[in-house]
Design a protein around this motif. Sequence first.
Motif, short mmCIF file in Angstrom:
data_model
loop_
_atom_site.label_atom_id
_atom_site.label_comp_id
_atom_site.label_asym_id
_atom_site.label_seq_id
_atom_site.Cartn_x
_atom_site.Cartn_y
_atom_site.Cartn_z
N ARG A 165 8.84 -3.79 0.31
CA ARG A 165 7.46 -3.99 -0.14
C ARG A 165 7.23 -3.26 -1.45
NH1 ARG A 165 4.53 0.63 1.84
NH2 ARG A 165 5.95 1.93 3.05
N THR A 166 6.12 -3.62 -2.09
CA THR A 166 5.77 -3.03 -3.38
C THR A 166 4.46 -2.25 -3.31
OG1 THR A 166 4.63 -5.06 -4.05
CG2 THR A 166 6.96 -4.82 -4.66
N ARG A 167 3.88 -2.13 -2.10
CA ARG A 167 2.64 -1.37 -1.96
C ARG A 167 2.58 -0.69 -0.60
NH1 ARG A 167 -1.87 -3.74 0.67
NH2 ARG A 167 -1.41 -5.75 1.64
N GLU A 212 -1.05 -0.65 -9.87
CA GLU A 212 -1.78 -1.90 -9.64
C GLU A 212 -1.46 -2.47 -8.26
OE1 GLU A 212 -3.95 -3.66 -11.62
OE2 GLU A 212 -4.00 -1.94 -12.98
N GLN A 213 -0.25 -2.19 -7.78
CA GLN A 213 0.17 -2.67 -6.46
C GLN A 213 -0.18 -1.68 -5.36
OE1 GLN A 213 1.85 -5.61 -5.63
NE2 GLN A 213 1.53 -6.34 -7.71
N THR A 214 0.05 -0.39 -5.61
CA THR A 214 -0.11 0.62 -4.55
C THR A 214 -1.55 1.06 -4.36
OG1 THR A 214 0.24 2.49 -6.06
CG2 THR A 214 2.20 1.51 -5.04
N GLY A 215 -2.39 0.91 -5.40
CA GLY A 215 -3.77 1.36 -5.31
C GLY A 215 -3.95 2.85 -5.51
N GLY A 253 6.21 3.60 -7.95
CA GLY A 253 5.52 2.34 -7.74
C GLY A 253 4.53 2.02 -8.85
N ASP A 308 7.72 4.36 1.24
CA ASP A 308 6.42 4.83 0.80
C ASP A 308 6.56 5.97 -0.20
OD1 ASP A 308 3.75 3.92 1.58
OD2 ASP A 308 3.36 6.01 2.09
N LEU A 364 7.66 4.56 -3.55
CA LEU A 364 6.55 3.89 -4.21
C LEU A 364 5.53 4.90 -4.73
CD1 LEU A 364 5.97 0.88 -1.79
CD2 LEU A 364 6.91 0.79 -4.10
N ARG A 389 -6.38 2.57 -1.98
CA ARG A 389 -6.44 1.10 -2.05
C ARG A 389 -7.22 0.63 -3.27
NH1 ARG A 389 -7.75 0.56 4.42
NH2 ARG A 389 -5.65 1.04 5.15
N LYS A 393 -2.38 -2.77 5.08
CA LYS A 393 -1.25 -3.58 5.51
C LYS A 393 -1.32 -4.01 6.97
CE LYS A 393 1.46 -0.30 3.75
NZ LYS A 393 0.57 0.35 2.77
#
Length: 320
Positions: free
Chosen positions: A318-320, A222-225, A219, A212, A215, A75, A24
């Motif tokens: 945020r989503t990640r 696919e978005q957060t890794g 979360g 965080d 998430l 990631r 980020k």
Amino acid sequence: MLAELGPDLQGLADAAIGFVAGGKRLRPQFCFAGWLVAGGDPEEPGIVTAAAALEWLQASALVHDDLMDGSDTRRGRPSIHRAFEARHREESRHGDPVGFGTSAAVLLGDLMLSWCDELFRSNGLPHAGDAFSFLDRCKTEVVAGQFLDVAGQTRESLSVAEAMTVVRYKSAKYTVERPLHIGAALAGAGPELIAALTEVALPLGEAFQLRDDVLGVFGDPEQTGKPAGDDLREGKRTVLVARAAELTDEAGRELLRTSLGTAEGVDSVRDLIRTSGALAAVEGDIARLEAQADEAIDRLGADARDVLGPLALTATRRTR
């Protein structure tokens, strides 16, 4: 220099460069924001060098954090220790692949920390010495926060206040406050502006870490890794968990005692966090902290609002 010493060290350098591709970039962005709020020239190349150094600090912390937590991914890719384990096996090396991965992660994290200082020292700005004192404090504080987090996992429970102390030192100061201070100090900011930036940074940084934590449990991988529920699997005593212990009944607290920190308990603890009202309570905490930060930004004036307002939203919405 590393490549000159052979393919093994070329592989280490390649891993470092690959690791910082993505993310980020919040810490460099907050550093640049501090510079702008303090009146720094947006075209000055030295601030880019200084801000980029913080990405090496972040990378160092993440490599070590993944190792301590036993995390498999970062990631959306294998974490550093897992990548070197896999390399050991693929190349049919002698010895223990897990030990090789552990050693590589420790050394690479240390190297990245060294590169942070090396890059920061080359920024060429006249107030670099003043800013370096904030960088030094940042490094000490994040280690303190990380150790509080590790120590918290050895305890049966943490109160909300104790969990928030971890949030402040592991994330809020390190992600928002000190990067803002570093950028502002590089532009020659005095103590009054530094203090005013703290009033923005601490609630904003705490809201960032609480987002965080949410998430990490709820979360989309696919978005957060990272796999959903990793914090629960690792037994992290986050504010979400502390809120659940506070709001649930004795049966719920027994569930936390027996299921937190186990792979098979992830779904039941996640459900408890939701049904106990802990998720809603933490969302309320995030909204309250966002409002505090927003008021502090307004006190800095319209120019600061233009710089910090969008960045504040990036940190918490945020989503990640």
